[in-house]
Design an enzyme around this catalytic site. Structure first.
Site, PDB file in Angstrom:
ATOM      1  N   HIS A 190       0.983  -1.034  -0.086  1.00 53.46           N
ATOM      2  CA  HIS A 190      -0.084   0.058   0.011  1.00 53.46           C
ATOM      3  C   HIS A 190       0.856   1.265   0.034  1.00 53.46           C
ATOM      4  CE1 HIS A 190      -3.109  -2.845   1.300  1.00 53.46           C
ATOM      5  NE2 HIS A 190      -3.912  -1.903   1.343  1.00 53.46           N
ATOM      6  N   GLU A 193      -1.890   6.335  -0.696  1.00 46.82           N
ATOM      7  CA  GLU A 193      -3.459   6.586  -0.324  1.00 46.82           C
ATOM      8  C   GLU A 193      -3.541   7.771   0.359  1.00 46.82           C
ATOM      9  OE1 GLU A 193      -4.758   3.297   2.252  1.00 46.82           O
ATOM     10  OE2 GLU A 193      -6.906   3.697   1.928  1.00 46.82           O
TER      11      GLU A 193
HETATM   12  N1  ADE Z   1      -6.147  -2.347   5.624  1.00 46.01           N
HETATM   13  C1  ADE Z   1      -7.375  -2.256   5.063  1.00 46.01           C
HETATM   14  N2  ADE Z   1      -7.983  -1.739   4.211  1.00 46.01           N
HETATM   15  C2  ADE Z   1      -6.735  -0.666   4.149  1.00 46.01           C
HETATM   16  C3  ADE Z   1      -6.542   0.353   3.569  1.00 46.01           C
HETATM   17  N3  ADE Z   1      -7.430   0.946   2.769  1.00 46.01           N
HETATM   18  N4  ADE Z   1      -5.399   1.136   3.676  1.00 46.01           N
HETATM   19  C4  ADE Z   1      -4.384   0.467   4.410  1.00 46.01           C
HETATM   20  N5  ADE Z   1      -4.595  -0.636   5.179  1.00 46.01           N
HETATM   21  C5  ADE Z   1      -5.624  -1.310   5.061  1.00 46.01           C
HETATM   22 ZN    ZN Z   2      -6.027  -2.036   0.972  1.00 52.83          ZN
END
Ligand code: ADE
Ligand code: ZN
Length: 324
Positions: A190, A193
């Site tokens: 990730h 975001e």
């Molecule tokens: N765990 C579950 N959803 C998530 C997200 N959107 N961003 C980071 N970790 C997560």
């Molecule tokens: Zn995620």
């Protein structure tokens, strides 16, 4: 949309826990919830941002205790996904929180892998498991997770990194990803975001991951966009998640088409569908409507979902030949 065969590359199994099942699992495990009914629980699904959401998500994780719970959770998601035309689902799952609750990996991964095998028999859906570490914990914990999961190596295709992004850059987990790569895991992280485009760069340059989960902030850095296109790095965008967590306030300004036009292989995914108001097809529908995507553009997205998957190359080729 349902008819189009597709892959889902970014979904957290814990995030597929529907309120009704959450209440049912709590009952059968003798647990009381702060929300007396599934309706009241659903009403609590209004989030100010990622960390606010994660608090509810981790509270939900408390009801998952037994092998049967993990099995039923996975089976329900795979059934729904197959019903939406998903042919391959790469599912993230974070064991650390359940280990904290005293639930062993045998119950967790045993239940999940049983359900994957059954679903393959029943609907033909190809499920794969990606174990995810939480970035708000120490890197040493993530390295320990790799040790614990080793007996399950043949059932785990890859590893990821999720959790609270701000202040927890990918570089904190450089050794985790290096160790995972050395063990032959596929890797995804990730990044971008809530965090800056620099985190996406770190995930690629320091952690050398193959895929980026989200990557929403990439367009802040045109040089990075060019690189993503050049190296054909798949981004697993999650439109409804980004809307619900206030990463974006308006999908009409969503960067999906800009990234596509720049040649970046973007995909559409659900992230935590039970919390964000839609499974993968609802995500396709939302972004198609907001951006006025053409049928050809949607076809590019579903094709990207297969080419960006961690399936063996011959399976990716076969999926594309069969109309995807
Ligand atoms: N765990 C579950 N959803 C998530 C997200 N959107 N961003 C980071 N970790 C997560
Ligand atoms: Zn995620």
């Amino acid at each position: 949309m349902t008819a189009l065969p597709k892959a889902e590359l970014h979904v957290h199994l814990e995030g597929t826990l529907e309120p009704e099942d959450l209440a049912r699992f709590a009952r059968r495990n003798g647990l009381t919830l702060p929300w007396p009914t599934a309706g009241e629980l659903r009403a609590a699904y209004s989030f100010t941002g990622l960390e606010d959401f994660l608090a509810v998500y981790f509270a939900g994780c408390r009801v998952l205790r037994t092998r049967e719970d993990f099995h039923d959770l996975t089976a329900a998601y795979l059934r729904r996904a197959a019903g939406q035309g998903v042919r391959r689902a790469e599912m993230l799952f974070g064991p650390q929180v359940f280990l904290d609750h005293g639930v062993g990996l045998e119950a967790q991964l045993g239940g999940i892998t049983d359900a994957i095998a059954e679903a393959r028999e029943q609907s033909g859906i190809d499920g794969a498991l990606l174990v995810s570490a939480h970035r708000h914990r120490r890197e040493a914990d993530a390295l320990e997770l790799l040790d614990l999961v080793r007996p399950w190596r043949e059932h785990v295709l890859g590893v990821g990194l999720g959790g609270a992004e701000r202040g927890n850059p990918p570089s904190k987990f450089a050794r985790y990803f290096a160790a995972a790569r050395a063990e032959g895991y596929r890797t995804t992280c990730h990044a971008g975001e809530e965090g800056p485009a620099a985190y996406i760069r770190e995930a690629l340059e320091v952690c050398r991951v193959e895929r980026i989960d989200h990557g929403y902030t990439a367009t802040d850095d045109p040089g990075l966009v060019a690189r993503l296109a050049d190296e054909q790095v798949t981004l697993t965008l999650c439109p409804l998640s980004n809307l619900r967590l206030h990463v974006t306030e308006d999908l009409a300004a969503y960067p999906l088409r800009a990234l596509m036009d720049a040649g970046v292989p973007v995909t559409v995914n659900s992230d935590d569908p039970s919390y964000f108001g839609g499974y993968v097809n609802e995500n396709y529908a939302a972004v198609t409507e907001a951006l006025g995507l053409t049928g050809d553009e949607v076809e590019v997205l579903v094709r990207n979902s297969f080419t960006g998957s961690f399936a063996p190359p011959e399976e990716i080729r076969a999926a594309r030949l069969s109309g995807a």
